[in-house]
Write a protein that holds these residues in place. Sequence first.
Motif, PDB file in Angstrom:
ATOM      1  N   ARG A  44      -2.339  19.700 -16.597  1.00 54.11           N
ATOM      2  CA  ARG A  44      -2.117  19.777 -14.969  1.00 54.11           C
ATOM      3  C   ARG A  44      -0.604  20.135 -14.569  1.00 54.11           C
ATOM      4  O   ARG A  44       0.125  19.682 -15.491  1.00 54.11           O
ATOM      5  N   ASP A  47       2.759  17.444  -9.250  1.00 56.23           N
ATOM      6  CA  ASP A  47       2.727  17.001  -7.917  1.00 56.23           C
ATOM      7  C   ASP A  47       3.890  16.495  -7.260  1.00 56.23           C
ATOM      8  O   ASP A  47       3.845  15.129  -7.307  1.00 56.23           O
ATOM      9  N   PHE A  50       2.713  13.682  -4.800  1.00 56.66           N
ATOM     10  CA  PHE A  50       1.555  12.766  -5.077  1.00 56.66           C
ATOM     11  C   PHE A  50       1.540  11.494  -4.715  1.00 56.66           C
ATOM     12  O   PHE A  50       0.619  10.823  -4.079  1.00 56.66           O
ATOM     13  N   ASP A  59      -5.858   9.111  -3.228  1.00 54.12           N
ATOM     14  CA  ASP A  59      -6.275  10.137  -4.238  1.00 54.12           C
ATOM     15  C   ASP A  59      -7.751   9.808  -4.673  1.00 54.12           C
ATOM     16  O   ASP A  59      -8.031   9.088  -5.538  1.00 54.12           O
TER      17      ASP A  59
END
Length: 180
Positions: A44, A47, A50, A59
């Motif tokens: 990944r 972010d 996040f 999330d």
Amino acid sequence: MVKETIPSAWETKRLTIKDLVEDEIQPVQQLYEQGSFIHKWDGRSLDKEFVHRCFTVGDLPPNGTKDRFKIQVIRLKSNEIMTGLLITYHGFPQPEIFYINYLYIDKEYQNEGLGHELVTELLRILQLEKYNEVRANVAMKNWPAVRFWTKLGLNTINGFFGDKEHGENQYADIELIKTF
């Protein structure tokens, strides 16, 4: 039957764990970014929003709701230093299942048993709340995390997700479970 969420504030012998408040978003984001080295194992990307997204909308899993989601800050009791982050979802994929989305302990405090202490107390709370299963999703290339979770009893494999072949730029996750 919908289970209760874990407390907004709880503790272990050395730690306090509390729900994230708005003025902590930036320092918690920095802590989250400190743990971004795991992206070399999960494929990944970082972010940058996040923690803000977790605070505002969560999330969430498919059909998840924000009221079943928690992002909590871990601090040392002795000096209130922020030492970690715990992100969970209560009731996925069924109401009696507790899902650990993310756990990170500051690199300066790793290997001191804090994660073990935290999860041991969390498992005790979950048993009291009558959850019958806890799950954690771990990048298969993240050997330290696989060892950590299996030592704590999340040692049944529920499934593999991601690339089907092993390779430098291929990634997969393993979902580990512990039943009570």
